[in-house]
Design an enzyme around this catalytic site. Structure first.
Site, mmCIF file in Angstrom:
data_model
loop_
_atom_site.group_PDB
_atom_site.id
_atom_site.type_symbol
_atom_site.label_atom_id
_atom_site.label_comp_id
_atom_site.label_asym_id
_atom_site.label_seq_id
_atom_site.Cartn_x
_atom_site.Cartn_y
_atom_site.Cartn_z
ATOM 1 C CD GLU A 1 -2.776 -0.888 2.521
ATOM 2 O OE1 GLU A 1 -2.622 0.087 3.285
ATOM 3 O OE2 GLU A 1 -3.575 -1.798 2.720
ATOM 4 C CB CYS B 1 2.421 7.576 3.474
ATOM 5 S SG CYS B 1 2.655 6.369 4.768
ATOM 6 C CB CYS C 1 5.396 -5.025 9.482
ATOM 7 S SG CYS C 1 6.493 -4.187 10.640
ATOM 8 C CB CYS D 1 -0.221 -2.114 12.935
ATOM 9 S SG CYS D 1 0.339 -2.047 11.233
HETATM 10 S S1 SF4 Z 1 2.873 0.038 12.969
HETATM 11 FE FE1 SF4 Z 1 4.221 -1.602 13.739
HETATM 12 S S2 SF4 Z 1 3.467 -3.494 12.752
HETATM 13 FE FE2 SF4 Z 1 2.587 -1.742 11.635
HETATM 14 S S3 SF4 Z 1 3.993 -1.421 9.955
HETATM 15 FE FE3 SF4 Z 1 4.619 -0.026 11.595
HETATM 16 S S4 SF4 Z 1 6.182 -1.172 12.756
HETATM 17 FE FE4 SF4 Z 1 5.094 -2.637 11.466
#
Ligand code: SF4
Length: 354
Positions: A92, A110, A117, A124
Site C-alpha cells: 500500500e 507515505c 512487517c 496495526c
Molecule cells: S505500525 Fe508496527 S506493525 Fe505496523 S507497519 Fe509499523 S512497525 Fe510494522
C-alpha cells in the site's frame, strides 16, 4: 545473466554500466532523467533514446513498474493505492494533501518499505498479516515514481514534495535499501525531494536510529512511542522487548545531539491508553528530549479490538502534555472515508481472494 533493477540504480551506476556497454556518458544521464525525474513506465516513452540503444539497455536492465490494483480517493484529497509487485506481493501507498487548496504546494507520499512487517504492533493491520520480505530500493522508489506518473496523467505539473517512510513495514529493518531510496529521491537529476522533507518513522530500532544520525543527519526521524512504560509498550510494540524505553530514549538523545533536529514522537491514542495518568507518564519519559508529540487517535481496525477514544479525552491528553512544556499536535485525520490506516486495503484485497 540477472538483469539489474533500473529504478534502483544511481546515476554513477548507470554511467558505469552504459560505458561498459559502449554507450556514451550522456546516454546514462538521459536514462537516469527518464526514470527518476520524468517517471516514465516503459522504454518506448524515452523519446531521445533510439530503438537500438533501448534494446541493448533492456537486455541488461529490468525496468518494471508497479501494477495498480486499486485506487481509493477520499473527499479530503487523500489517495490510497494498492500496488502489485513483480513477484505478485502487494503493498500500500498513500498520497496525502492532493487537491487541498490550502496545501497546493505540499504533496506527501507515505511509502511502504517491507511486504508485511515483522514488528507486529497490536494496533496495526499490517502487523496482523506477518512479514513476507523487504522491499528493494527500486520497489521503494517505484511507489513515488508511479504515483507521480498516474497523477501527472491528470495534472502534468504534479510534483511530490514530501516523503514519509511510514507505510507498511519497519524502515530501519530495511536500512540499506531505504537509505539508497532516499538518495535517489533527493538526486538533483531526479525528483529533487529535499532531505529535510523526508521522514523515517521507526518503532524503535535503537542501533539504526544512531546509525541514521551518522549516515544522513538531514533526514527527519519519527519514533512511534505510544506508551510510557515498558509493560504497556511491550504489548503495543513487541520491538520494545528488544530495545526497552530507557535504551530508546538514550538513542533519541544521541540522535538529537548529532543532528540537532527535533524528533517527532508518535503516540497512537486508543480508548484504553488515552487517560490522564498515561499523559503524565509520557511527559516524564520525554523530559529533556528535543522533540514534539504527534497524537494519532486510532482508526478502528477489524481484528485488533482497539477503539478510538472520545474527543474530550484526546483534548485532555494534549493539555496535560502542553502543561508539562511539551509541544503537541493532533494528527489531522486523512482519508477517514477510505481504508486509510496502514495495511487495511491490502487485508481487504487478500480477504477477497480467499
Ligand atoms: S505500525 Fe508496527 S506493525 Fe505496523 S507497519 Fe509499523 S512497525 Fe510494522
Amino acid at each position: 545473466m540477472k538483469r539489474i533493477e533500473l529504478r534502483g540504480c544511481s546515476e554513477d551506476q548507470l554511467i558505469e554500466i552504459c560505458q561498459r556497454l559502449g554507450l556514451q556518458r550522456f546516454r546514462a544521464v538521459q536514462l537516469f532523467q527518464w526514470v527518476q525525474q520524468k517517471a516514465v513506465r516503459s522504454w518506448d516513452e524515452m523519446k531521445n533514446i533510439g530503438k537500438k540503444d533501448q534494446q541493448l539497455l533492456s537486455n541488461h536492465f529490468n525496468f518494471y513498474s508497479l501494477e495498480k490494483l486499486r485506487e481509493q480517493r477520499s473527499h479530503d484529497g487523500t489517495r490510497k493505492y494498492l500496488f502489485r509487485l513483480e513477484d505478485g506481493e502487494t503493498i500500500e501507498c498513500v498520497l496525502m494533501d492532493y487537491e487541498r487548496r490550502s496545501s497546493r504546494d505540499r504533496h506527501t507520499v507515505c511509502v511502504s518499505t517491507q511486504v508485511g512487517c515483522p514488528v507486529g504492533c497490536a494496533f496495526c493491520a499490517t502487523g496482523l498479516e506477518g512479514f513476507r520480505r523487504n522491499l528493494s530500493c527500486a520497489e521503494i522508489v517505484s511507489q513515488v515514481l508511479d504515483i507521480t506518473y498516474f497523477v501527472r496523467q491528470e495534472d502534468p505539473d504534479f510534483q511530490v514534495t514530501n516523503i514519509v517512510f511510514m507505510g507498511m513495514g519497519e524502515p530501519l529493518l530495511n536500512y540499506d535499501e531505504v537509505l539508497k531510496a532516499i538518495k535517489l529521491l533527493n538526486h538533483d537529476q531526479g525528483l529533487k525531494i529535499g532531505m529535510r522533507r523526508m521522514t523515517v518513522s521507526t518503532s524503535g530500532v535503537v542501533p539504526n536510529i544512531i546509525q541514521l544520525a551518522k549516515d544522513n543527519p538531514q533526514v527527519g526521524l519519527a519514533v512511534s512511542l505510544h506508551a510510557a512504560d515498558d509493560l504497556k509498550r511491550n504489548h503495543l510494540i513487541p520491538m520494545n522487548r528488544r530495545y526497552p524505553l530507557s535504551q530508546l530514549m538514550r538513542a533519541c538523545q544521541e540522535y538529537t545531539d548529532i543532528t540537532h533536529r527535533r524528533i517527532t514522537f508518535e503516540v497512537a491514542l486508543t480508548a484504553e491508553n488515552a487517560g490522564e495518568e498515561a499523559a503524565l507518564a509520557l511527559a516524564g519519559v520525554l523530559k529533556g528530549q528535543l522533540g514534539h508529540v504527534n497524537l494519532i487517535p486510532v482508526n478502528p481496525v477489524t481484528g485488533t479490538g482497539m477503539l478510538r477514544p472520545e474527543q474530550e479525552k484526546i483534548k485532555r491528553f494534549a493539555q496535560v502534555l502542553e502543561s508539562a512544556g511539551i509541544s503537541v499536535s493532533l494528527r489531522e485525520e486523512k482519508g477517514t472515508d477510505i481504508d486509510a490506516a496502514c495495511g487495511q486495503l491490502r487485508r481487504q484485497w487478500e480477504g477477497e481472494l480467499k
